[in-house]
Every structure is written in structure tokens, then in C-alpha cells.
Design an enzyme around this catalytic site. Structure first.
Site, mmCIF file in Angstrom:
data_model
loop_
_atom_site.group_PDB
_atom_site.id
_atom_site.type_symbol
_atom_site.label_atom_id
_atom_site.label_comp_id
_atom_site.label_asym_id
_atom_site.label_seq_id
_atom_site.Cartn_x
_atom_site.Cartn_y
_atom_site.Cartn_z
ATOM 1 N N GLY A 46 57.548 22.487 19.610
ATOM 2 C CA GLY A 46 57.813 23.489 18.638
ATOM 3 C C GLY A 46 56.554 24.665 18.903
ATOM 4 N N CYS A 97 48.973 18.773 9.713
ATOM 5 C CA CYS A 97 47.956 19.615 10.270
ATOM 6 C C CYS A 97 47.144 19.790 9.232
ATOM 7 C CB CYS A 97 48.566 21.006 10.733
ATOM 8 S SG CYS A 97 50.224 20.646 11.478
ATOM 9 N N HIS A 157 60.920 15.935 18.497
ATOM 10 C CA HIS A 157 60.556 14.588 17.928
ATOM 11 C C HIS A 157 60.857 14.936 16.221
ATOM 12 C CE1 HIS A 157 56.410 15.949 15.831
ATOM 13 N NE2 HIS A 157 56.629 16.948 16.791
HETATM 14 C C1 LIG Z 1 56.538 20.279 13.404
HETATM 15 C C2 LIG Z 1 56.786 21.646 13.434
HETATM 16 C C3 LIG Z 1 56.095 22.394 14.557
HETATM 17 C C4 LIG Z 1 55.519 22.152 15.672
HETATM 18 O O1 LIG Z 1 56.091 21.440 16.597
HETATM 19 P P1 LIG Z 1 55.464 20.441 17.706
HETATM 20 O O2 LIG Z 1 56.681 19.973 18.504
HETATM 21 O O3 LIG Z 1 54.869 19.118 16.851
HETATM 22 O O4 LIG Z 1 54.523 21.195 18.400
HETATM 23 C C5 LIG Z 1 56.514 23.811 14.405
HETATM 24 N N1 LIG Z 1 57.017 24.465 13.292
HETATM 25 C C6 LIG Z 1 57.425 23.584 12.328
HETATM 26 C C7 LIG Z 1 58.089 24.230 11.154
HETATM 27 C C8 LIG Z 1 57.334 22.032 12.219
HETATM 28 O O5 LIG Z 1 57.653 21.544 11.308
#
Ligand SMILES: *Cc1c(COP(=O)(O)O)cnc(C)c1O
Length: 394
Positions: A69, A323, A200
Site C-alpha cells: 500500500g 506505525c 496483507h
Molecule cells: C496498512 C495501510 C497502508 C500501508 O500498506 P503497506 O502494504 O503496509 O505498505 C496504507 N494505507 C492504509 C490506510 C493502511 O491501512
């Protein structure tokens, strides 16, 4: 152990694991190779692309695979910024409660001369389309608003915001990482130009995701190298991860209606139970939120201690997002909905999953009640509140 942190990550489904190991065993060629091993890998990759596109109503050519993401958010925003810069349009509209993958990218662009408007998300955690409309200027090159918030779960009026952007001819990106496979999404009907997703968060593997970009949008590259992903994302593709992601996406989104009904029932039971704890408050709109998301503030306590004690009682939860936990700053999301620092510190996010049961929810309610009472019994803030030296906020 009750796992109530599905917004941080989800457990891979048996089908996703099986698919991944099968691909690792049998389709291990490099998709760029011309001999049979490579061509098999290429076929598996393109089938995954078609399957993913079908779930969100896109064309396979509009899907680019990423490492997750965060990368998809970075690439989407960079793309719009570079297209904007070329036309002298250097203004971006977003919101105060985006994921850091969006906010930190915007901060970087600000240093490069872009102007950023962060919209208010109000007390209920919902962006108003008319405020998006009012914020768009002649020089706006992008509106980026998340589909559903990862901390408080509130679902945004994406279709209406997208319609505003269409009308004003401005690119619209949405970080849909929390929404994909859990809510019905159709990029065409929802007026979305770019969308980020991560495997994930829907029972697929970590380290893989995708970016949807509507036909005609020339993506900027973050990673230079070979010509993979039509030259827009270099590096040998994560074939097992990508095929497994496609399997997880099909599986999870096929079950979404049944899962959403189950989760909504549990969510509302949990909200009702935790709401009976004195001086507590639900964060974010009670109805327009993800089916499994519950987020509360309890006055007079510290979220970190709450989490540790819940862990002792066999409950995995979170305060703020993964985070930010570990830092002492309160969540930017809770501050954005107007919670003051003291109150924002006492927050708890419980994100339920398809496997959560009613008995789990009842156990969580009792455990949280006990832990909050215990922590308040020696909290100096709580003592001052009870003695009338400080005013209750909640
Ligand atoms: C988890 C998350 C991300 C980051 O995704 P990753 O695959 O862990 O880099 C970005 N935006 C939102 C809203 C998320 O919940």
C-alpha cells in the site's frame, strides 16, 4: 489469544498460503524469460492481474503491482504531482487523517514547492464533498482522500468526492487499503482515477499490493531498471506473492456480504458494551465505519498501559496505528477529529476479523472494563478529575 488488530494486518488465509507455496514449487521462472518456465510465470502473473482487475471493475492494463500500500500511495501521488508540475498546477487537496504513506509524501512535495490543503475531517471523521469542491482551485492537480480510515474506520463519501473531481477535471486518488475486499468497490461507478491496495489487509501475503491507474494516466516510476510492469515499476515481479494476493482478493471479496453482516453485529455489540464504561467515547461515526472497527477513548488512562494489560489477558489490540505506537505523540487521526491530547492518549482500537465470535466480544468488554478501572485506580489525572480539580471532557 483473541486477535483484534486486523487493521494492522490479517492472517493469511489457507487458500492464500496454499496458492503461494504451489506457485513457489511449480511456477518459479522469471516472467521476462522466453522459455517455458518464464512463459508459465508470465501467464500466472497476467491471470492474477485479470482476476484483480475484475474484482474492482478495472481493465487488467490498469493494474500495476507494487510492494504494498505504501508504494502504491507514493507512486499515485508522485504521478499526479509530476503531471501537475508539467502544467504549472502545483496544488494538492487531501485530508488531515490520511495514512503516513500519503501525508509524508505530501510533506516532501511541499518542500519541492507544492501547496497542500488538508481538509477538516470533522468530529465524526467524515470528509464533506462540498468542502472538497470548495478547496479545488485552478491549479489543483490532485485530490487524495482515503476510502476508509485505518484507525477510526470511518468510510468516506468516495463516489461523491470522485464526482466533484470529475466535474472539475482534477485527478482523484484514494488509499483504499482498508476498504478493498471488505467493501464493494467499483472504480468506474465510484469515479476513482487511482486506487491503492495491499494484500496483507485482506488475508494475502505482506510486501505485495497494487495500484489501479485509469487508462491514459502515465505513471511516474519510483524504481528504475528493467521494463517490468510496462516500464512503470522495475524489478522481477513477486510472482508467488502476486498470485496469492489475487487468490486472497477473490476469496475475501466473494464473502464480503456475509462477513460484513457478521462483523457489523459484533462491532455494534462491542460499541454498546464499551460505551457503558463511564467517561468513555467512541471515535468516529457510529454507522459509517468499517464493519470490524471499534475505536474508543477512555478518560484518565494511558493507551500504552491499556494495551499491555490487555495483552496479559490474551487480547491483541492497538492504540492508534502500528506505525505510531511506540512514539509518545498521540494519534494524528484522533487529533484531527478534535480529541485533545490527554484524551487522545487513552485510546484503544479493536479491529475484529471474520473469525471473531460473540464470546470473544463479551470477553473483550469485560477485560477492558476491568483494565480501565484498574488503571484509573492509580492514575493522577483520574484522581484530579474525581476531586473536581479538573473538568471531565468525556
Ligand atoms: C496498512 C495501510 C497502508 C500501508 O500498506 P503497506 O502494504 O503496509 O505498505 C496504507 N494505507 C492504509 C490506510 C493502511 O491501512
Amino acid at each position: 489469544m483473541i486477535y483484534a488488530d486486523n487493521a494492522a494486518t490479517t492472517k493469511m488465509s489457507p487458500l492464500a498460503i496454499q496458492t503461494m507455496t504451489e506457485v513457489m514449487n511449480t511456477v518459479w521462472g522469471n516472467p521476462s524469460s522466453l522459455y517455458v518456465h518464464g512463459q508459465e510465470a508470465k501467464e500466472a502473473l497476467e491471470q492474477a492481474r485479470a482476476d484483480i482487475a475484475a474484482v474492482i471493475g478495472a481493465n487488467p492494463r490498469e493494474i500495476t503491482f507494487t510492494s504494498g500500500g505504501s508504494e502504491a500511495d507514493n507512486q499515485a501521488i508522485r504521478t499526479a504531482a509530476e503531471l501537475g508540475r508539467a502544467k504549472g498546477k502545483m496544488h494538492i487537496v487531501s485530508t488531515a487523517f490520511e495514512h503516513h504513506a500519503v501525508l509524508h509524501t505530501l510533506e516532501k512535495l511541499k518542500k519541492e514547492g507544492f501547496e497542500i490543503t488538508l481538509l477538516d475531517v470533522h468530529e465524526n471523521g467524515i470528509v464533506l464533498p462540498e468542502e472538497v469542491d470548495a478547496a479545488i482551485r485552478e491549479d489543483t492537480c490532485l485530490v487524495t482522500v482515503m476510502y476508509a480510515n485505518n484507525e477510526i474506520g470511518t468510510i468516506q463519501p468516495i463516489r461523491e468526492i470522485g464526482a466533484v473531481c470529475r466535474k472539475k477535471n482534477v485527478l482523484f486518488h484514494t488509499d483504499a487499503v482498508q476498504a478493498v475486499a471488505h467493501l464493494p468497490i467499483h472504480v468506474g461507478e465510484d469515479n476513482i482515477d487511482m486506487l491503492s491496495a495491499s494484500a496483507h489487509k485482506f488475508h494475502g501475503p505482506k510486501g505485495v499490493g497494487f495500484l489501479y491507474a485509469k487508462k491514459g494516466i502515465r505513471l511516474s516510476t519510483l524504481i528504475e531498471g528493467g521494463a517490468q510492469e510496462r516500464g512503470k515499476r522495475a524489478g522481477t515481479e513477486n510472482v508467488p506473492g502476486i498470485v496469492s494476493m489475487a487468490a486472497a482478493l477473490k476469496e475475501t471479496s466473494a464473502a464480503f456480504e456475509k462477513d460484513a453482516a457478521h462483523l457489523t453485529k459484533l462491532r455494534d455489540r462491542l460499541i454498546e458494551g464499551l460505551g457503558r464504561i463511564p467517561h468513555s467515547a467512541l471515535n468516529g461515526d457510529a454507522r459509517r465505519r468499517l464493519p470490524g472497527n471499534v475505536n474508543f477513548c477512555f478518560e484518565g488512562i494511558e493507551g500504552e498501559s491499556l494495551l499491555l494489560l490487555l495483552d496479559d489477558k490474551g487480547i491483541a489490540a492497538s492504540s492508534g496505528s502500528a506505525c505510531t505506537s511506540g512514539s509518545l505523540d498521540p494519534s494524528h487521526v484522533l487529533l484531527a477529529i478534535g480529541r485533545v491530547h490527554d484524551v487522545a492518549h487513552g485510546s484503544l482500537r479493536l479491529s475484529l476479523g471474520e473469525e471473531t465470535t460473540e464470546a470473544d466480544v463479551d470477553y473483550i468488554i469485560e477485560a477492558v472494563k476491568d483494565v480501565v478501572t484498574y488503571l484509573r485506580s492509580f492514575s493522577p489525572i483520574w484522581r484530579d478529575l474525581m476531586a473536581g480539580k479538573k473538568e471531565f471532557i468525556l
